[in-house]
Design a protein around this motif. Structure first.
Motif, PDB file in Angstrom:
ATOM      1  N   ALA A   1      -8.177  -1.587   3.496  1.00  0.00           N
ATOM      2  CA  ALA A   1      -7.978  -0.183   3.149  1.00  0.00           C
ATOM      3  C   ALA A   1      -9.294   0.476   2.758  1.00  0.00           C
ATOM      4  CB  ALA A   1      -6.957  -0.069   2.017  1.00  0.00           C
ATOM      5  N   SER A   2     -10.165  -0.250   2.053  1.00  0.00           N
ATOM      6  CA  SER A   2     -11.451   0.326   1.675  1.00  0.00           C
ATOM      7  C   SER A   2     -12.354   0.510   2.891  1.00  0.00           C
ATOM      8  CB  SER A   2     -12.131  -0.544   0.622  1.00  0.00           C
ATOM      9  OG  SER A   2     -12.338  -1.865   1.100  1.00  0.00           O
TER      10      SER A   2
ATOM     11  N   ASN B   1     -11.326   1.191   5.771  1.00  0.00           N
ATOM     12  CA  ASN B   1     -10.741   2.306   6.507  1.00  0.00           C
ATOM     13  C   ASN B   1     -11.359   3.642   6.090  1.00  0.00           C
ATOM     14  OD1 ASN B   1      -9.052   3.425   8.414  1.00  0.00           O
ATOM     15  ND2 ASN B   1      -7.172   2.645   7.518  1.00  0.00           N
TER      16      ASN B   1
ATOM     17  N   VAL C   1      -4.471   1.260  -3.441  1.00  0.00           N
ATOM     18  CA  VAL C   1      -3.775   2.135  -2.496  1.00  0.00           C
ATOM     19  C   VAL C   1      -3.563   3.522  -3.110  1.00  0.00           C
ATOM     20  CG1 VAL C   1      -1.633   2.487  -1.215  1.00  0.00           C
ATOM     21  CG2 VAL C   1      -2.683   0.222  -1.284  1.00  0.00           C
TER      22      VAL C   1
ATOM     23  N   LEU D   1      -7.068   5.348  -3.248  1.00  0.00           N
ATOM     24  CA  LEU D   1      -7.528   5.734  -1.918  1.00  0.00           C
ATOM     25  C   LEU D   1      -6.634   6.810  -1.321  1.00  0.00           C
ATOM     26  CD1 LEU D   1      -8.554   2.285  -0.369  1.00  0.00           C
ATOM     27  CD2 LEU D   1      -9.985   3.986  -1.513  1.00  0.00           C
ATOM     28  N   ARG D   2      -5.342   6.743  -1.584  1.00  0.00           N
ATOM     29  CA  ARG D   2      -4.422   7.773  -1.097  1.00  0.00           C
ATOM     30  C   ARG D   2      -4.789   9.133  -1.675  1.00  0.00           C
ATOM     31  NH1 ARG D   2       0.199   9.980  -3.527  1.00  0.00           N
ATOM     32  NH2 ARG D   2       1.744  10.828  -2.066  1.00  0.00           N
TER      33      ARG D   2
ATOM     34  N   LEU E   1      -3.634   4.469   5.828  1.00  0.00           N
ATOM     35  CA  LEU E   1      -3.429   3.441   4.814  1.00  0.00           C
ATOM     36  C   LEU E   1      -2.204   2.597   5.149  1.00  0.00           C
ATOM     37  CD1 LEU E   1      -4.196   5.431   1.531  1.00  0.00           C
ATOM     38  CD2 LEU E   1      -5.666   3.789   2.710  1.00  0.00           C
ATOM     39  N   SER E   2      -1.204   3.233   5.729  1.00  0.00           N
ATOM     40  CA  SER E   2      -0.034   2.475   6.183  1.00  0.00           C
ATOM     41  C   SER E   2      -0.436   1.451   7.229  1.00  0.00           C
ATOM     42  CB  SER E   2       1.016   3.431   6.758  1.00  0.00           C
ATOM     43  OG  SER E   2       1.338   4.454   5.852  1.00  0.00           O
TER      44      SER E   2
ATOM     45  N   SER F   1      -3.353   0.034   7.500  1.00  0.00           N
ATOM     46  CA  SER F   1      -4.095  -1.055   6.845  1.00  0.00           C
ATOM     47  C   SER F   1      -3.133  -2.083   6.274  1.00  0.00           C
ATOM     48  CB  SER F   1      -4.981  -0.478   5.732  1.00  0.00           C
ATOM     49  OG  SER F   1      -5.949   0.406   6.258  1.00  0.00           O
TER      50      SER F   1
ATOM     51  N   GLU G   1       1.160   7.942   8.866  1.00  0.00           N
ATOM     52  CA  GLU G   1       1.486   7.331   7.583  1.00  0.00           C
ATOM     53  C   GLU G   1       2.985   7.188   7.449  1.00  0.00           C
ATOM     54  OE1 GLU G   1      -0.588   6.086   5.612  1.00  0.00           O
ATOM     55  OE2 GLU G   1      -2.485   7.157   5.693  1.00  0.00           O
TER      56      GLU G   1
END
Length: 340
Positions: free
Chosen positions: A60-61, A63, A188, A191-192, A274-275, A277, A330
């Protein structure tokens, strides 16, 4: 009679999902601490969930850079190495003096300090590398970040204080399943909020058209370095958790093979999502374990052949589905609140 506006998705759905994940993780951790978990479920599954949580933080990071910012960076494993060794040094050589604290409180205190140190160390290294790296773009950026990854790994191999090529041993096991899940949920969530904030809009504008973004007053180098530093900090967090979970780390754990593994999970799930990831990490981890178990039934040495599948997955994705499984999409509970 004026038409009614469409209903807005509830902001509570995201926090309800996060609360549900933590509500499931807490009893699992309590059962494990009480020694009852093996009687209910195989500990192997708990180990898999722990690995999945740390990989979600990593992917995620990354991304932020490869997905939302639109740059192609290959040095994420190096930042993970910085965080892992920083946390290991703090846990094994600096903080054992705090063992006078009660067991649970002492573990929480040491884990918190070591993870904070890992994030700060990785963020500092990422910031300094970003000052040089973002003077270039495209393929040149990928080559420079890969070069810095190799520099970090080779530098660690020549430092006897941290074991050199033999690896770092004697790391206390402070990372627990609950700690990993908590850090994953927080990652999460942060980042979101970042990608939906002004920072995220700036990064996406740079990805779509850097010239137009600069004409609108965006400082490209500063915005890129902000994303690079944040991504490096969370890679350091994953490294700090990993070091105190494995209790042994070696520079070879963070070479180009680890970089390839992170990229496969990222592109399998999808860019700028993020989804994606989360889905990419879960799908890749379960697939690799399934293949390993299947190959082991023929001969134990065949289990290592599963590493041939990892780059093959990346090739197939690039040829057939460049956006991955959930690229630029997402899940409903991760979507932002609809603007009026």
């Amino acid at each position: 009679m004026s038409p009614q506006p469409p209903p807005k998705p509830s902001r509570l759905r995201f926090w309800m999902v996060c609360g549900a994940v933590l509500a499931l993780a807490i009893p699992l951790q309590l059962l494990t601490d009480a020694g009852l978990f093996p009687a209910i479920l195989n500990p192997y599954y708990l180990h898999l969930l722990t690995i999945i949580g740390m990989n979600i933080i990593l992917v995620a990071s990354l991304n932020l850079l490869n997905g939302y910012l639109g740059e192609f960076a290959l040095g994420h494993a190096g930042f993970m190495a910085v965080g892992a060794y920083a946390a290991a040094i703090l846990a094994a050589k600096v903080l054992p003096a705090s063992a006078a604290l009660p067991p649970v409180l002492g573990t929480v205190f040491i884990l918190g300090v070591t993870l904070a140190g890992a994030m700060l160390a990785a963020a500092l290294v990422g910031y300094l590398i970003g000052l040089v790296t973002f003077k270039t773009v495209g393929d040149y950026l990928a080559i420079i970040t890969l070069g810095f990854n190799m520099i970090i790994v080779n530098a660690i191999q020549n430092i006897d204080f941290v074991g050199g090529p033999r690896g770092f041993t004697g790391i206390p096991k402070n990372t627990t399943f609950l700690a990993v899940i908590l850090c994953t949920v927080l990652t999460v969530a942060i980042l979101r909020n970042l990608v939906q904030s002004t920072f995220g809009r700036v990064w996406i504008s740079i990805r779509e058209n850097a010239i137009a973004a600069e004409l609108m007053g965006v400082n490209l180098n500063r915005a890129k370095n902000q994303a690079f530093t944040i991504a490096a900090a969370f890679a350091g967090l994953a490294g700090g958790l990993w070091a105190q979970y494995q209790q042994f780390i070696t520079p070879r754990s963070f070479d180009y093979i680890k970089t390839t593994e992170i990229l496969v999970m990222l592109y399998l799930g999808g860019m700028a999502s993020l989804s994606g990831s989360i889905l990419g990490v879960v799908a890749y981890t379960l697939l690799m374990e399934l293949v390993r178990n299947l190959l082991s039934t023929f001969a134990p040495q065949f289990a290592e052949w599963r590493m041939l599948i990892s780059p093959l997955i990346l090739i197939v994705i690039m040829l057939t589905r460049q956006f991955g499984l959930l690229g630029n999409r997402e899940w409903s509970w991760l979507r932002p609140k609809r603007e009026a």
